[in-house]
Design an enzyme around this catalytic site. Structure first.
Site, PDB file in Angstrom:
ATOM      1  N   ARG A  63       0.806  -1.439   0.077  1.00 56.04           N
ATOM      2  CA  ARG A  63       0.046   0.087   0.013  1.00 56.04           C
ATOM      3  C   ARG A  63       1.029   1.219   0.077  1.00 56.04           C
ATOM      4  O   ARG A  63       0.335   2.266  -0.565  1.00 56.04           O
ATOM      5  CB  ARG A  63      -0.952  -0.014   1.295  1.00 56.04           C
ATOM      6  CG  ARG A  63      -2.066   1.265   1.093  1.00 56.04           C
ATOM      7  CD  ARG A  63      -3.191   0.864   2.201  1.00 56.04           C
ATOM      8  NE  ARG A  63      -3.349  -0.004   3.011  1.00 56.04           N
ATOM      9  CZ  ARG A  63      -2.706   0.201   4.270  1.00 56.04           C
ATOM     10  NH1 ARG A  63      -1.931   1.017   4.666  1.00 56.04           N
ATOM     11  NH2 ARG A  63      -2.912  -1.171   5.084  1.00 56.04           N
ATOM     12  N   TYR A 117     -14.005  22.092 -11.618  1.00 55.25           N
ATOM     13  CA  TYR A 117     -14.573  20.843 -12.025  1.00 55.25           C
ATOM     14  C   TYR A 117     -15.896  20.330 -11.198  1.00 55.25           C
ATOM     15  O   TYR A 117     -15.803  20.465 -10.221  1.00 55.25           O
ATOM     16  CB  TYR A 117     -13.496  19.730 -12.112  1.00 55.25           C
ATOM     17  CG  TYR A 117     -13.679  18.558 -12.616  1.00 55.25           C
ATOM     18  CD1 TYR A 117     -14.038  18.320 -13.897  1.00 55.25           C
ATOM     19  CD2 TYR A 117     -13.606  17.237 -11.769  1.00 55.25           C
ATOM     20  CE1 TYR A 117     -14.157  17.074 -14.623  1.00 55.25           C
ATOM     21  CE2 TYR A 117     -13.773  16.018 -12.407  1.00 55.25           C
ATOM     22  CZ  TYR A 117     -14.138  16.018 -13.658  1.00 55.25           C
ATOM     23  OH  TYR A 117     -14.167  14.639 -14.411  1.00 55.25           O
ATOM     24  N   ASP A 189      -5.992  22.932  -9.430  1.00 60.33           N
ATOM     25  CA  ASP A 189      -6.193  21.938 -10.518  1.00 60.33           C
ATOM     26  C   ASP A 189      -5.524  22.214 -11.780  1.00 60.33           C
ATOM     27  O   ASP A 189      -5.868  23.062 -12.348  1.00 60.33           O
ATOM     28  CB  ASP A 189      -7.800  21.593 -10.490  1.00 60.33           C
ATOM     29  CG  ASP A 189      -7.919  20.414 -11.409  1.00 60.33           C
ATOM     30  OD1 ASP A 189      -7.247  20.122 -12.153  1.00 60.33           O
ATOM     31  OD2 ASP A 189      -8.936  19.722 -11.216  1.00 60.33           O
ATOM     32  N   LYS A 214      -5.692  12.278 -18.000  1.00 56.60           N
ATOM     33  CA  LYS A 214      -5.708  13.133 -18.998  1.00 56.60           C
ATOM     34  C   LYS A 214      -4.206  13.220 -19.862  1.00 56.60           C
ATOM     35  O   LYS A 214      -3.882  12.188 -20.530  1.00 56.60           O
ATOM     36  CB  LYS A 214      -6.082  14.580 -18.715  1.00 56.60           C
ATOM     37  CG  LYS A 214      -7.423  14.882 -17.826  1.00 56.60           C
ATOM     38  CD  LYS A 214      -8.671  14.124 -18.475  1.00 56.60           C
ATOM     39  CE  LYS A 214      -9.640  13.911 -17.540  1.00 56.60           C
ATOM     40  NZ  LYS A 214     -10.117  15.102 -16.505  1.00 56.60           N
TER      41      LYS A 214
HETATM   42  C1  LIG Z   1     -10.863  14.698 -15.403  1.00 56.44           C
HETATM   43  C2  LIG Z   1     -10.673  15.958 -14.625  1.00 56.44           C
HETATM   44  C3  LIG Z   1     -10.674  15.560 -13.083  1.00 56.44           C
HETATM   45  C4  LIG Z   1     -10.659  14.237 -12.545  1.00 56.44           C
HETATM   46  O1  LIG Z   1     -10.053  13.465 -13.164  1.00 56.44           O
HETATM   47  P1  LIG Z   1     -10.434  11.743 -13.044  1.00 56.44           P
HETATM   48  O2  LIG Z   1      -9.132  11.124 -13.217  1.00 56.44           O
HETATM   49  O3  LIG Z   1     -11.347  11.677 -14.157  1.00 56.44           O
HETATM   50  O4  LIG Z   1     -10.994  11.609 -11.772  1.00 56.44           O
HETATM   51  C5  LIG Z   1     -10.113  16.768 -12.306  1.00 56.44           C
HETATM   52  N1  LIG Z   1     -10.001  17.830 -12.806  1.00 56.44           N
HETATM   53  C6  LIG Z   1     -10.151  18.203 -13.886  1.00 56.44           C
HETATM   54  C7  LIG Z   1      -9.789  19.787 -14.489  1.00 56.44           C
HETATM   55  C8  LIG Z   1     -10.528  17.242 -14.970  1.00 56.44           C
HETATM   56  O5  LIG Z   1     -10.584  17.747 -16.158  1.00 56.44           O
END
Ligand SMILES: *Cc1c(COP(=O)(O)O)cnc(C)c1O
Length: 400
Positions: A63, A117, A189, A214
């Site tokens: 973990r 988001y 973010d 992403k």
């Molecule tokens: C997609 C996204 C997330 C979340 O990511 P996941 O891996 O889909 O949980 C958070 N912030 C932004 C800006 C995003 O585009």
């Protein structure tokens, strides 16, 4: 070219070399997948010696990670000058929620950008509310004006720049300066920009978050998240994340590292193609506004030009007229754009978005419905031809 090897290295060089240690790779180019739950110790003294809260780079229990996760975590740390360390998560949302929980306690207030988001907002209105944390949303274009919103209970500010769906670029340095003056922790973010386009910690951010799902992964086949902490902010992040039982799997982390190695060239192509397509859309009579940070029609464009090293492949555009039906006619006509959530992979995507639904502090007004595009790695001329057909279908639907 000069032969000065001591000058700062370029992005492509950094993403290729970051996090690769000979003791983990053993001569193999990519750190292999080290899967583990149990780690066996030599004897009781060894077992005692290897425990403790900080087991980074020390095999202790599955973990707590193996060299496969440490490779990616260290690579992301190396891409953010001023960073202390990185923790990986099984999704971007898990990264956002762990980062917030590492800072907030019951009774605290969170200031959150109104362009956040949507699942981030859900975490604030659901879990954080139940946990006794209140959230106030602020105008993403507030800049230094954030100082007026910081109260005695304000403990953290969550930024996202450019904003999800609406793409406002925030004055992150001004917000961080105001926060630091009041002892408030800042979170960003940074999924859109990645550290290659915006070095969050150098611009003053304490905790920078990526949905690695992403651009880091880049192939639409893995869920992964990360939080990189500025000096002094890692211990709380690590302890909270361990207490929550957070662990990104070795296999997914391996795919994340594999994606990272090509991220600089992918981003260059996403950026160039997206810019070409955004400029083409801006000339079209069917389009009222293009929400691409590199174009003056995007709120916060001047800050983008000042702070960012480049762009990415995700942007939006506003149709001049019509509604749900006409917008659907456009999107349904596209052949090269998939219809689906997420982005950052090699393939193009188009979805309808309705940001006004989520906003509470500010209500941006748009002439017509919005479409969000993820521009993939296809030939941009083919994508333009596809969009041209989509716009023709939109015009036909308007006339019908
Ligand atoms: C997609 C996204 C997330 C979340 O990511 P996941 O891996 O889909 O949980 C958070 N912030 C932004 C800006 C995003 O585009």
């Amino acid at each position: 070219m000069s032969g000065d090897r001591n000058r700062p290295m370029g992005d492509s060089t950094r993403v290729v070399g970051a996090g690769r240690r000979p003791e983990w790779t053993q001569g193999i180019v990519n750190t292999p997948v080290w899967r583990a739950s149990t780690i066996l110790y030599d004897n009781v003294a060894d077992l005692r010696a290897r425990g403790g809260p900080d087991t980074h780079h020390r095999l202790f229990y599955g973990r707590r990670g193996t060299p496969t996760q440490w490779t990616l975590a260290d690579a992301l740390t190396e891409l953010e000058p001023g960073a202390e360390a990185t923790f990986l998560y099984p999704s971007g949302v898990a990264a956002v929620s762990a980062a917030l929980l590492s800072v907030l306690s019951p009774g605290d207030e969170l200031l959150c950008t109104d362009s956040a988001y949507d699942p981030t907002r859900s975490f604030a209105s659901g879990f954080l509310k139940r946990f006794g944390v209140t959230t106030r949303y602020y105008d993403p274009l507030i800049g230094a004006g954030i100082a007026d919103l910081i109260g005695d209970k304000t403990r953290a500010i969550l930024m996202e720049s450019p904003g999800s769906l609406t793409f406002e670029v925030q004055d992150v340095p001004a917000i961080c300066t105001a926060a630091k003056a009041r002892g408030v922790t800042t979170l960003l973010d940074n999924t859109w920009a990645t550290p290659l386009r915006f070095r969050a910690i150098e611009h003053g951010v304490d905790l920078t978050i990526l949905a690695c799902t992403k651009y880091v992964v880049g192939h639409s086949d893995v869920m992964l998240g990360s939080v990189t902490a500025a000096e002094g902010h890692y211990a709380s992040l690590r302890d909270t994340s361990f207490q929550l039982g957070q662990v990104a799997s070795p296999d997914d982390s391996w795919l994340g590292s594999r994606g990272l190695r090509t991220m600089a060239v992918r981003l260059d192509r996403h950026e160039a193609s997206a810019l070409q397509i955004a400029r083409w859309l801006a000339e079209r009579p069917e389009v009222a506004q293009v929400l691409h940070p590199a174009l003056p029609s995007c709120p916060g464009h001047d800050i983008f030009m000042r702070d960012f090293a480049g762009g990415a492949g995700l942007f939006g555009f506003v149709l001049a007229d019509g509604g749900e039906r006409e917008r659907a006619a456009l999107i349904d006509t596209l052949r090269l754009f998939g219809i689906g959530y997420s982005w950052g992979g090699y393939e193009s995507l188009a979805i309808p978005v309705d940001p006004a639904r989520y906003r509470t502090a500010t209500k941006p007004v748009f002439a017509g419905p919005l479409v969000r595009l993820q521009i993939g790695l296809e030939d941009p001329a083919d994508l333009i031809a596809d969009l041209d057909a989509g716009l023709a279908a939109y015009r036909a639907a308007l006339g019908a």
